[in-house]
Design a protein around this motif. Structure first.
Motif, PDB file in Angstrom:
ATOM      1  N   ARG A 257       0.844  -1.322   0.164  1.00  0.00           N
ATOM      2  CA  ARG A 257      -0.039   0.368   0.238  1.00  0.00           C
ATOM      3  C   ARG A 257       1.280   0.773  -0.018  1.00  0.00           C
ATOM      4  O   ARG A 257       2.358   0.673   0.243  1.00  0.00           O
ATOM      5  N   ALA A 258       0.359   2.307  -0.025  1.00  0.00           N
ATOM      6  CA  ALA A 258       0.933   4.015   0.122  1.00  0.00           C
ATOM      7  C   ALA A 258       1.808   3.805   0.790  1.00  0.00           C
ATOM      8  O   ALA A 258       2.717   4.658   1.151  1.00  0.00           O
ATOM      9  N   ASN A 259       1.521   3.600   2.268  1.00  0.00           N
ATOM     10  CA  ASN A 259       1.826   3.348   3.220  1.00  0.00           C
ATOM     11  C   ASN A 259       2.528   2.020   4.771  1.00  0.00           C
ATOM     12  O   ASN A 259       3.314   1.975   5.176  1.00  0.00           O
ATOM     13  N   SER A 260       2.898   0.861   3.054  1.00  0.00           N
ATOM     14  CA  SER A 260       2.935  -0.057   3.920  1.00  0.00           C
ATOM     15  C   SER A 260       4.144  -1.189   2.906  1.00  0.00           C
ATOM     16  O   SER A 260       4.242  -0.963   1.698  1.00  0.00           O
ATOM     17  N   ILE A 261       4.607  -1.572   4.060  1.00  0.00           N
ATOM     18  CA  ILE A 261       5.756  -2.289   3.052  1.00  0.00           C
ATOM     19  C   ILE A 261       6.094  -4.031   3.962  1.00  0.00           C
ATOM     20  O   ILE A 261       6.084  -3.639   4.334  1.00  0.00           O
ATOM     21  N   VAL A 262       5.982  -4.791   2.846  1.00  0.00           N
ATOM     22  CA  VAL A 262       5.771  -6.401   3.498  1.00  0.00           C
ATOM     23  C   VAL A 262       7.384  -6.524   3.639  1.00  0.00           C
ATOM     24  O   VAL A 262       8.271  -6.720   2.340  1.00  0.00           O
ATOM     25  N   ILE A 263       8.506  -6.499   3.995  1.00  0.00           N
ATOM     26  CA  ILE A 263       9.210  -7.906   4.038  1.00  0.00           C
ATOM     27  C   ILE A 263       9.615  -8.758   4.789  1.00  0.00           C
ATOM     28  O   ILE A 263       8.904  -9.699   4.828  1.00  0.00           O
ATOM     29  N   PRO A 264      11.073 -10.163   3.790  1.00  0.00           N
ATOM     30  CA  PRO A 264      10.925 -11.248   4.325  1.00  0.00           C
ATOM     31  C   PRO A 264      11.284 -11.309   5.730  1.00  0.00           C
ATOM     32  O   PRO A 264      11.922 -10.213   5.629  1.00  0.00           O
ATOM     33  N   GLY A 265      10.870 -11.979   6.838  1.00  0.00           N
ATOM     34  CA  GLY A 265      10.741 -12.218   7.762  1.00  0.00           C
ATOM     35  C   GLY A 265      12.464 -11.985   8.164  1.00  0.00           C
ATOM     36  O   GLY A 265      12.677 -11.340   9.494  1.00  0.00           O
ATOM     37  N   PRO A 266      13.337 -12.893   7.757  1.00  0.00           N
ATOM     38  CA  PRO A 266      14.500 -12.623   8.659  1.00  0.00           C
ATOM     39  C   PRO A 266      15.626 -11.381   8.143  1.00  0.00           C
ATOM     40  O   PRO A 266      16.443 -11.161   8.433  1.00  0.00           O
ATOM     41  N   LYS A 267      14.752 -10.863   7.027  1.00  0.00           N
ATOM     42  CA  LYS A 267      14.905  -9.290   7.125  1.00  0.00           C
ATOM     43  C   LYS A 267      14.588  -7.818   7.973  1.00  0.00           C
ATOM     44  O   LYS A 267      14.629  -6.557   8.210  1.00  0.00           O
ATOM     45  N   MET A 268      14.483  -8.236   9.127  1.00  0.00           N
ATOM     46  CA  MET A 268      13.127  -7.701   9.671  1.00  0.00           C
ATOM     47  C   MET A 268      14.325  -6.753  11.286  1.00  0.00           C
ATOM     48  O   MET A 268      13.744  -5.506  11.032  1.00  0.00           O
ATOM     49  N   ASP A 269      15.067  -7.119  11.063  1.00  0.00           N
ATOM     50  CA  ASP A 269      16.331  -7.030  11.975  1.00  0.00           C
ATOM     51  C   ASP A 269      16.775  -4.927  11.205  1.00  0.00           C
ATOM     52  O   ASP A 269      17.029  -4.659  11.283  1.00  0.00           O
ATOM     53  N   LEU A 270      17.695  -5.955  10.216  1.00  0.00           N
ATOM     54  CA  LEU A 270      18.210  -4.820   8.579  1.00  0.00           C
ATOM     55  C   LEU A 270      16.992  -3.703   8.219  1.00  0.00           C
ATOM     56  O   LEU A 270      17.209  -2.143   9.089  1.00  0.00           O
ATOM     57  N   ALA A 271      15.304  -4.009   8.302  1.00  0.00           N
ATOM     58  CA  ALA A 271      14.756  -2.740   8.700  1.00  0.00           C
ATOM     59  C   ALA A 271      14.573  -1.740   9.387  1.00  0.00           C
ATOM     60  O   ALA A 271      14.556  -1.217   9.508  1.00  0.00           O
ATOM     61  N   MET A 272      14.414  -2.619  10.266  1.00  0.00           N
ATOM     62  CA  MET A 272      14.481  -2.181  11.793  1.00  0.00           C
ATOM     63  C   MET A 272      16.132  -0.559  11.806  1.00  0.00           C
ATOM     64  O   MET A 272      15.078   0.246  12.028  1.00  0.00           O
ATOM     65  N   GLN A 273      16.610  -0.958  11.613  1.00  0.00           N
ATOM     66  CA  GLN A 273      18.223  -0.504  11.598  1.00  0.00           C
ATOM     67  C   GLN A 273      18.172   0.140  10.332  1.00  0.00           C
ATOM     68  O   GLN A 273      18.022   1.863  10.481  1.00  0.00           O
ATOM     69  N   LEU A 274      17.350  -0.085   9.254  1.00  0.00           N
ATOM     70  CA  LEU A 274      17.239   1.230   8.356  1.00  0.00           C
ATOM     71  C   LEU A 274      16.301   2.069   8.705  1.00  0.00           C
ATOM     72  O   LEU A 274      16.450   3.734   8.186  1.00  0.00           O
ATOM     73  N   ILE A 275      15.470   1.555   8.685  1.00  0.00           N
ATOM     74  CA  ILE A 275      14.035   2.976   9.664  1.00  0.00           C
ATOM     75  C   ILE A 275      13.760   3.954  10.624  1.00  0.00           C
ATOM     76  O   ILE A 275      14.023   4.325  10.863  1.00  0.00           O
ATOM     77  N   LEU A 276      15.093   2.997  12.364  1.00  0.00           N
ATOM     78  CA  LEU A 276      14.586   3.404  12.952  1.00  0.00           C
ATOM     79  C   LEU A 276      16.344   4.379  13.193  1.00  0.00           C
ATOM     80  O   LEU A 276      15.828   5.763  13.755  1.00  0.00           O
ATOM     81  N   THR A 277      16.739   3.906  12.244  1.00  0.00           N
ATOM     82  CA  THR A 277      18.295   5.042  12.748  1.00  0.00           C
ATOM     83  C   THR A 277      18.360   6.067  12.691  1.00  0.00           C
ATOM     84  O   THR A 277      18.743   7.358  13.151  1.00  0.00           O
ATOM     85  N   PRO A 278      17.501   6.700  10.951  1.00  0.00           N
ATOM     86  CA  PRO A 278      17.848   8.342  11.211  1.00  0.00           C
ATOM     87  C   PRO A 278      16.461   9.227  12.104  1.00  0.00           C
ATOM     88  O   PRO A 278      16.708  10.331  12.659  1.00  0.00           O
ATOM     89  N   LEU A 279      15.290   8.351  12.347  1.00  0.00           N
ATOM     90  CA  LEU A 279      14.299   8.855  13.047  1.00  0.00           C
ATOM     91  C   LEU A 279      14.946   9.001  14.689  1.00  0.00           C
ATOM     92  O   LEU A 279      14.693  10.272  15.062  1.00  0.00           O
ATOM     93  N   VAL A 280      15.443   8.401  14.920  1.00  0.00           N
ATOM     94  CA  VAL A 280      16.008   7.935  16.374  1.00  0.00           C
ATOM     95  C   VAL A 280      16.884   9.133  16.437  1.00  0.00           C
ATOM     96  O   VAL A 280      17.651   9.875  17.406  1.00  0.00           O
TER      97      VAL A 280
END
Length: 290
Positions: A257-280
């Motif tokens: 969706r325009a506000n949603s991304i789907v990722i493979p389960g093993p990539k969850m930590d990488l996704a969190m790092q990429l998304i959350l690091t700049p926000l924090v």
């Protein structure tokens, strides 16, 4: 909310994986040189273990089959809101710990199933980090969500959540499947009315979805692995999120969706790092300029 003393709140129901995301945040804090203070949701339970057992029995005897740790009145949520408010205004507040087992008892010097005394949060922190059941509660007289600057929801689809809880409680707490099932049934009212509404208040949700059969979680022999799962990441406001960058960096991901991304389960930590690091990093940078 306060730019000078930011608050990150991670909310998820029991067994949802909030501990995993806490470890991810710890990595971000360490890498970015951020000093955080942490509080746990179970420190704000209204009753200790013995007191909760007695209160549940009293409620059941009175005809209330829905009282659980999910319930608003089973927790000191006004006090939690005040801790958030105090930290946001002054960078100070109070915390305590709920002692789960003998190992923690040695650390905290209190018996398992009890609380430590209240103490002051460490001075000089860059942000406050909360992880628990009620970090985005918003009712007519409680607004914890309104005090947090970044709210993260962690929630598996419900059959997966039940599978995780059954396996965890049997393995680490020695409960029978029947006892865990009774707990799940007792929590359902507040799961609907207390837990789920919080995920409307969160800024980002991480929802793990198994791609194997979990149709009967009460007989499942194992928990689906990350390789047997997808993760749906939903942004409340997609403004400023670089989706092309994320889908390029996370192999196998796509936008649903325009506000949603789907990722493979093993990539969850990488996704969190990429998304959350700049926000924090931006939150802390702005707090130091405030």
């Amino acid at each position: 909310m306060s730019k000078k003393h930011p608050i990150i709140s991670v909310t998820g129901s029991s067994g949802a994986g909030t501990t995993t995301i806490k470890n991810t945040f710890d990595q971000i804090f360490r890498r970015e040189g951020i000093t955080s203070v942490a509080i746990e949701g179970d420190a704000f339970h209204r009753f200790d273990r013995a007191g909760m057992k007695a209160e549940v029995a009293r409620r059941i005897a009175a005809g209330d089959q829905t009282f659980s740790h999910f319930s608003l009145d089973a927790n000191e949520l006004k006090r939690l809101e005040e801790v958030f408010r105090s930290y946001g205004a002054t960078g100070t507040g109070k915390k305590r710990h709920y002692v789960h087992d003998d190992k923690e008892a040695e650390i905290w010097g209190a018996a398992p199933g009890t609380f430590t005394d209240w103490s002051d949060l460490a001075a000089g922190s860059d942000l406050l980090f909360y992880e628990g059941l009620h970090g985005a509660v918003k009712t007519d007289d409680i607004d914890i969500a309104g005090q947090a600057d970044l709210k993260i929801g962690v929630v598996p689809v419900i059959n997966l959540e039940w599978t995780q809880k059954i396996h965890r409680d049997r393995a680490s707490r020695g409960y029978s499947t029947e006892a865990v099932t009774d707990t799940i049934l007792r929590r359902m009212h507040d799961y609907v009315h207390v837990i789920c509404p919080q995920f409307t208040e969160t800024d980002i949700n991480f929802q793990r979805v198994p791609v194997v059969d979990t149709s009967n979680p009460f007989i499942a022999r194992w928990i689906p692995t990350p390789d047997e799962s997808l993760v749906v990441i939903r942004f409340k406001s997609p403004r400023g999120i670089d989706f092309p960058y994320l889908t390029q960096m996370i192999e196998g991901s796509w936008m649903s969706r325009a506000n949603s991304i789907v990722i493979p389960g093993p990539k969850m930590d990488l996704a969190m790092q990429l998304i959350l690091t700049p926000l924090v990093a931006r939150m802390v940078s702005e707090s130091k300029r405030a």
